[in-house]
Design an enzyme around this catalytic site. Structure first.
Site, PDB file in Angstrom:
ATOM      1  N   ASP A  10       0.888  -1.106  -0.110  1.00 56.09           N
ATOM      2  CA  ASP A  10       0.145  -0.046   0.090  1.00 56.09           C
ATOM      3  C   ASP A  10       0.892   1.053   0.045  1.00 56.09           C
ATOM      4  O   ASP A  10       2.098   1.132  -0.162  1.00 56.09           O
ATOM      5  CB  ASP A  10      -0.969  -0.081   1.236  1.00 56.09           C
ATOM      6  CG  ASP A  10      -2.161   0.440   1.014  1.00 56.09           C
ATOM      7  OD1 ASP A  10      -2.284   1.302   0.134  1.00 56.09           O
ATOM      8  OD2 ASP A  10      -3.208   0.021   1.514  1.00 56.09           O
ATOM      9  N   ASP A  36     -10.088   3.567  -3.380  1.00 54.75           N
ATOM     10  CA  ASP A  36     -10.902   2.219  -2.988  1.00 54.75           C
ATOM     11  C   ASP A  36     -12.469   2.137  -3.566  1.00 54.75           C
ATOM     12  O   ASP A  36     -13.171   3.281  -3.663  1.00 54.75           O
ATOM     13  CB  ASP A  36     -11.093   2.186  -1.583  1.00 54.75           C
ATOM     14  CG  ASP A  36      -9.679   1.887  -0.909  1.00 54.75           C
ATOM     15  OD1 ASP A  36      -8.646   2.241  -1.719  1.00 54.75           O
ATOM     16  OD2 ASP A  36      -9.714   1.778   0.444  1.00 54.75           O
ATOM     17  N   GLY A  65      -3.722   4.510  -8.048  1.00 53.85           N
ATOM     18  CA  GLY A  65      -3.475   5.299  -9.252  1.00 53.85           C
ATOM     19  C   GLY A  65      -2.862   6.726  -9.558  1.00 53.85           C
ATOM     20  O   GLY A  65      -2.775   7.419 -10.631  1.00 53.85           O
TER      21      GLY A  65
HETATM   22  C1  GLA Z   1      -6.233   1.228   1.600  1.00 55.66           C
HETATM   23  C2  GLA Z   1      -6.240   0.318   0.242  1.00 55.66           C
HETATM   24  C3  GLA Z   1      -7.471  -0.753   0.604  1.00 55.66           C
HETATM   25  C4  GLA Z   1      -7.245  -1.600   1.875  1.00 55.66           C
HETATM   26  C5  GLA Z   1      -7.022  -0.714   3.036  1.00 55.66           C
HETATM   27  C6  GLA Z   1      -6.345  -1.416   4.283  1.00 55.66           C
HETATM   28  O1  GLA Z   1      -7.242   1.909   1.631  1.00 55.66           O
HETATM   29  O2  GLA Z   1      -6.642   0.851  -0.989  1.00 55.66           O
HETATM   30  O3  GLA Z   1      -7.492  -1.662  -0.496  1.00 55.66           O
HETATM   31  O4  GLA Z   1      -6.061  -2.340   1.637  1.00 55.66           O
HETATM   32  O5  GLA Z   1      -6.118   0.121   2.696  1.00 55.66           O
HETATM   33  O6  GLA Z   1      -6.298  -0.660   5.390  1.00 55.66           O
END
Ligand code: GLA
Length: 350
Positions: free
Chosen positions: A116, A171, A150
């Site tokens: 992430d 998300d 992105g």
């Molecule tokens: C971000 C990611 C999600 C998920 C959360 C977990 O928001 O984009 O897909 O992995 O973190 O905390």
């Protein structure tokens, strides 16, 4: 193809959830349909030990034993971290421990890392390259999934930092509006995807309850036309027959997994009515007639706009039926928020 804990379980993920998901992936037929990765998202992390080694928290008593269990089912195990000091949910990230964490994942038997960006700062290329190089040095093949929403046109450089897939969006959530805004915005990114390096418009919400079945068929059909990673995000142990049918329809999955690995694109648009096409390895074409409007509506694909000049036979993939041979176009009534998903074989190839 696989599953990830976040969309349904968020921080309620545990060893028991992962084991029962692996069991269900096999017993439901998902594994036979091609799903393979069982991925733990955020919230598995515990504290580091005195040597700085990351440990799992109390919900995951023994990560190596869990990996062995998942492997015993013929499946693979994925995990999650962030290049920052903290993950998005505030758990321990990999900052300053990249080499050590990669070694730990390999020792546990991890096959996939979603990395992430939360709380990270500095140069993204450098941060992702650092973890990629650390993964390579473990000697274990580990899929590397970039998750920085992105930003900075990641599709242009994701492969060069070792990414096998990269999120192209912020998300997803379990609503038609959110899913469709993300999915239909993928048009134009097709030239950056290909075998081994894919655009990732985020994980599936199919079966989580916030959309109607027609909307989930749009979600699944669009992701397959996009050659997107198919990471289910529902509770596999409690799937309805309708959800299972949407996630495992072999002719729909075949579009996503097609050997040519070409991401589809939009070929026409008239208000909320869109036609998308994905060229397939055998020269047939996958076509989606999408109705983003709020009334059922007729939509047609003209064969000239998808490179078919001598007529084609048409198969409806959700209905699983051949609908016949047509000379220059095929149209159907498409339900609101729904899709008619087709495979067209040019008459000149028969
Ligand atoms: C971000 C990611 C999600 C998920 C959360 C977990 O928001 O984009 O897909 O992995 O973190 O905390």
């Amino acid at each position: 193809m696989g599953w990830n804990s976040w969309n349904h379980f968020a921080c309620k993920v545990s060893d028991a959830v992962v084991r029962s998901t692996a069991d269900a992936m096999v017993s439901s037929g998902m594994k036979d349909a091609g799903y393979q990765y069982v991925n733990i998202d955020d919230c598995w992390e515990g504290q580091r030990d005195a040597q700085g080694n990351i440990q799992s928290n109390g919900r995951f008593p023994d990560m190596a034993a869990l990996a062995a269990y998942v492997h015993s089912k013929g499946l693979k195990l994925g995990i999650y971290s962030s290049p920052g000091p903290k993950t998005c949910a505030g758990y321990e990230g990999s900052f300053g421990h990249e080499e050590q964490d990669a070694q730990t994942y390999a020792r546990w038997g991890i096959d996939y890392l979603k990395y992430d960006w939360c709380s990270a700062t500095g140069d993204e290329h450098a941060a992702y390259t650092k973890m990629h190089d650390a993964l390579v040095r473990t000697g274990r093949p580990i899929v590397f999934s970039l998750c920085q929403y992105g930003w900075q046109s990641v599709w242009r450089w994701g492969a060069s930092v070792g990414g096998n897939l990269w999120r192209t969006t912020d998300d997803i959530s379990d609503s038609y509006d959110r899913m469709s805004v993300l999915g239909f915005a993928q048009n134009g990114l097709e030239r950056f995807a290909g075998p081994g390096h894919w655009n990732d418009p985020d994980m599936l919400e199919v079966g989580n309850g916030g959309m109607k079945d027609d909307e989930y068929r749009t979600h699944m059909g669009l992701w397959c036309l996009l050659a997107a990673p198919l990471i289910a995000g529902n509770d596999l142990a409690a799937m309805t027959p309708a959800t299972k049918e949407i996630l495992t329809n072999p002719e729909v999955l075949a579009l996503d997994q097609d050997a040519a690995g070409i991401q589809g694109h939009r070929v026409s648009e008239e208000g909320p009515l869109e036609v998308w096409m994905k060229p397939l390895a055998d020269d047939s074409k996958a076509v989606g007639l999408f109705n983003r409007g709020t009334y059922d509506a007729p939509i047609a694909v003209r064969f000239s706009e998808i490179g078919i000049d001598k007529g084609a036979t048409v198969r409806d993939l959700w209905a699983r039926r051949d609908v016949g041979r047509f000379d220059s176009a095929y149209g159907a009534i498409v339900p609101k928020h729904g899709v008619v998903l087709l495979r067209l074989r040019s008459a000149s190839n028969q």
